[in-house]
Each structure stands twice: as structure tokens, then as C-alpha cells.
Design a protein around this motif. Structure first.
Motif, PDB file in Angstrom:
ATOM      1  N   GLY A 112      63.242  94.653  59.139  1.00  0.00           N
ATOM      2  CA  GLY A 112      63.666  93.877  57.980  1.00  0.00           C
ATOM      3  C   GLY A 112      64.008  92.449  58.346  1.00  0.00           C
ATOM      4  O   GLY A 112      63.653  91.490  57.641  1.00  0.00           O
ATOM      5  N   TRP A 113      64.702  92.288  59.466  1.00  0.00           N
ATOM      6  CA  TRP A 113      65.062  90.932  59.899  1.00  0.00           C
ATOM      7  C   TRP A 113      63.818  90.137  60.304  1.00  0.00           C
ATOM      8  O   TRP A 113      63.674  88.972  59.949  1.00  0.00           O
ATOM      9  CB  TRP A 113      66.054  91.003  61.059  1.00  0.00           C
ATOM     10  N   LEU A 114      62.913  90.775  61.034  1.00  0.00           N
ATOM     11  CA  LEU A 114      61.671  90.099  61.413  1.00  0.00           C
ATOM     12  C   LEU A 114      60.847  89.738  60.180  1.00  0.00           C
ATOM     13  O   LEU A 114      60.226  88.677  60.124  1.00  0.00           O
ATOM     14  CB  LEU A 114      60.850  90.992  62.349  1.00  0.00           C
ATOM     15  N   GLY A 115      60.860  90.635  59.194  1.00  0.00           N
ATOM     16  CA  GLY A 115      60.134  90.350  57.960  1.00  0.00           C
ATOM     17  C   GLY A 115      60.687  89.134  57.252  1.00  0.00           C
ATOM     18  O   GLY A 115      59.930  88.298  56.726  1.00  0.00           O
ATOM     19  N   GLN A 116      62.013  89.016  57.252  1.00  0.00           N
ATOM     20  CA  GLN A 116      62.630  87.837  56.645  1.00  0.00           C
ATOM     21  C   GLN A 116      62.212  86.570  57.391  1.00  0.00           C
ATOM     22  O   GLN A 116      61.857  85.557  56.781  1.00  0.00           O
ATOM     23  CB  GLN A 116      64.158  87.966  56.672  1.00  0.00           C
ATOM     24  N   MET A 117      62.230  86.640  58.713  1.00  0.00           N
ATOM     25  CA  MET A 117      61.848  85.470  59.514  1.00  0.00           C
ATOM     26  C   MET A 117      60.380  85.096  59.269  1.00  0.00           C
ATOM     27  O   MET A 117      60.040  83.911  59.186  1.00  0.00           O
ATOM     28  CB  MET A 117      62.089  85.754  60.992  1.00  0.00           C
ATOM     29  N   ALA A 118      59.530  86.104  59.154  1.00  0.00           N
ATOM     30  CA  ALA A 118      58.111  85.830  58.903  1.00  0.00           C
ATOM     31  C   ALA A 118      57.928  85.173  57.541  1.00  0.00           C
ATOM     32  O   ALA A 118      57.133  84.238  57.382  1.00  0.00           O
ATOM     33  CB  ALA A 118      57.309  87.124  58.988  1.00  0.00           C
ATOM     34  N   GLY A 119      58.674  85.659  56.545  1.00  0.00           N
ATOM     35  CA  GLY A 119      58.576  85.076  55.215  1.00  0.00           C
ATOM     36  C   GLY A 119      59.021  83.627  55.185  1.00  0.00           C
ATOM     37  O   GLY A 119      58.392  82.772  54.536  1.00  0.00           O
ATOM     38  N   VAL A 120      60.109  83.350  55.894  1.00  0.00           N
ATOM     39  CA  VAL A 120      60.591  81.972  55.984  1.00  0.00           C
ATOM     40  C   VAL A 120      59.565  81.091  56.687  1.00  0.00           C
ATOM     41  O   VAL A 120      59.299  79.959  56.277  1.00  0.00           O
ATOM     42  CB  VAL A 120      61.936  81.927  56.738  1.00  0.00           C
ATOM     43  N   ALA A 121      58.960  81.629  57.747  1.00  0.00           N
ATOM     44  CA  ALA A 121      57.990  80.855  58.516  1.00  0.00           C
ATOM     45  C   ALA A 121      56.753  80.498  57.699  1.00  0.00           C
ATOM     46  O   ALA A 121      56.271  79.360  57.742  1.00  0.00           O
ATOM     47  CB  ALA A 121      57.583  81.643  59.765  1.00  0.00           C
ATOM     48  N   ILE A 122      56.242  81.457  56.937  1.00  0.00           N
ATOM     49  CA  ILE A 122      55.011  81.211  56.192  1.00  0.00           C
ATOM     50  C   ILE A 122      55.266  80.396  54.932  1.00  0.00           C
ATOM     51  O   ILE A 122      54.400  79.666  54.445  1.00  0.00           O
ATOM     52  CB  ILE A 122      54.304  82.552  55.835  1.00  0.00           C
TER      53      ILE A 122
END
Length: 259
Positions: free
Chosen positions: A49-59
Motif C-alpha cells: 500500500g505504501w509503495l502504491g502510494q509512492m508510485a501514484g505520487v511519482a507518476i
């Protein structure tokens, strides 16, 4: 981008099929039903979940504020690269670290005043509701007034919505805890729909540890906020329009713009 449009994006994303692994069990004890999740399973999903949030912010970061009131052209959507995951300079991520540190130091029963002191003492860059709230706190306007529209003209901005991920990630299957965390941390900078947006997001995270049906996740999020709020109305509208146009997300986007 308004708080409602950010919410629309979240809902549309969740309407895409997702799958969750096994390991969840349900049992009854003393007339009460409990859902249990092995620690290893919890840690795996929490980290995802945390990695998913980071990926969303990045993209999403490179497109912020560049297209307003229009759909981003397909050839302008950033190309994903794994190296983009480290977005530690984004307020979507680092503000949550302050909240978690407050809980770590003062426990679950920490009062909103202490949460406000810790947020006031932060030194990273802030904008909109976050910035206004921190200035209020430093000026002696105590929470929850720091996030009240009388003192904070950004009170219904998206700030707590982009920071509420932590609440669901540390409260698996516990929506009431998500709501309480919003009352402690979300009210530092937001009010009304600005607060409800974060509690909605946190509620979906909490339920996602035990549920993989997108519509049920959305319903779980709605259970965490007032049914009569504008934010809840927006979510219900998007779901209804998706059902009417399941293969045409652009039509749903147009209906949102029209309303």
C-alpha cells in the motif's frame, strides 16, 4: 485540481479490477465476529500500500496543475520507470511521517493539541491548507480552529486526502480508528469535505486488507463519512455514471465536469 476531481480519480482507479491474496480468516467468539490477518500478510499488504502510494505520487507529480478542466493527452502521460518510486520530496508523503512520529512518541490516545504542536514544529515546505494550518498553529490558533474555514481559507482543499493513507495502513479492518485519526490529524488543516475526503480514503485502505471488490471498498469508504456530504454525493455520482457507461470513462469525466 479540486478536491472533488482528486476524489473522482481515486474512484475511477478503484473501479478497475484488483485481487487480494489469501490468509484472511473470519471467526466468531462470544457472539462477536472477528476478521483475522496473519502478521506476515499484514506487513506485505501494508508495504504494498505504501509503495502504491509512492508510485501514484511519482507518476502523477509531473502532470500536477498542467491540465485543468481537460483530459491529459495520451502522449503526455508520463512513462513509468521503477526509479521514480523514491518521491521523498513530495508533501503527499512526508507529512504523514510527522503524524506517525506523533503516534510513535505519544501513543494512540494522543490529543489533538499535541498533534498540533508536532505539526507546528515541522520544517519541511508546505502549501495550501497545510501551510495555512501550520501558520495558524505557530500564531497560537489551536486545533481544530487551525483548520476551520474561519481561520483557514483552504479548509476544504485536498491536503488531508493526500495524507490520509497512513490512517488506513495502520488500521486494517478498523474503520472507526480511521475516523478517529482523521479527527486528530485531519482537523489540523481541514474541515468539512476536506476532512471527509481523507476519512473516505483511509476507510478504503482499512477495508482493502480484507476485501478485493472495488465497489465494496468504495462503500466501506462511504461508511466513514456523512452520507449527506458533498464528497459522498460526488462518489455516488461517479459510481452511478460508471455503471451507465462502463466502457467509456471519458463520458463519466464529462458528466463530472457538467455537474
Amino acid at each position: 485540481m479540486s478536491r472533488v476531481m482528486w476524489g473522482v480519480g481515486l474512484v475511477l482507479l478503484l473501479l478497475s479490477p484488483v485481487r487480494v491474496g489469501g490468509g484472511v480468516s473470519e471467526e466468531t467468539e462470544g457472539g462477536a465476529t472477528f476478521r483475522r490477518l496473519p502478521m506476515r500478510e499484514y506487513l506485505d499488504r501494508m508495504e504494498a500500500g505504501w509503495l502504491g502510494q509512492m508510485a501514484g505520487v511519482a507518476i502523477g507529480g509531473p502532470t500536477e496543475f498542467r491540465w485543468r478542466g481537460e483530459i491529459i493527452p495520451a502522449d503526455q502521460v508520463p512513462t513509468w520507470e521503477p526509479e521514480m518510486i523514491n518521491q521523498f520530496h513530495q508533501d503527499d508523503l512526508y507529512v504523514e511521517m510527522t503524524f506517525l512520529r506523533t503516534l510513535e512518541q505519544h501513543g494512540w490516545d494522543v490529543c489533538i493539541r499535541q498533534a498540533g504542536i508536532d505539526f507546528a514544529n515541522s520544517r519541511y515546505p508546505l502549501w495550501h491548507a497545510n501551510h495555512a494550518a501550520r501558520e495558524n498553529l505557530r500564531a497560537g490558533i489551536a486545533p481544530p480552529d487551525s483548520g476551520h474555514p474561519h481561520f483557514n481559507r483552504h479548509a476544504d482543499d485536498i491536503d488531508y486526502q493526500i495524507e490520509a493513507d497512513f490512517a488506513g495502513l495502520i488500521a486494517p479492518g478498523m474503520p472507526q480508528l480511521v475516523i478517529e485519526l482523521g479527527e486528530k490529524f485531519g482537523r489540523l488543516m481541514n474541515y468539512g469535505d476536506g476532512l471527509y475526503a481523507g476519512q473516505f480514503v483511509g476507510g478504503m485502505y482499512a477495508e482493502a486488507f480484507f476485501e478485493d471488490d472495488p465497489l465494496r471498498l468504495i462503500e466501506a469508504g462511504l461508511q466513514c463519512i456523512p452520507a449527506g456530504s458533498q464528497y459522498a454525493e460526488m462518489v455516488r455520482d461517479v459510481v452511478q455514471w460508471h455503471h451507465k457507461h462502463p466502457e467509456d470513462w471519458k463520458r463519466t469525466w464529462e458528466l463530472v465536469e457538467e455537474k
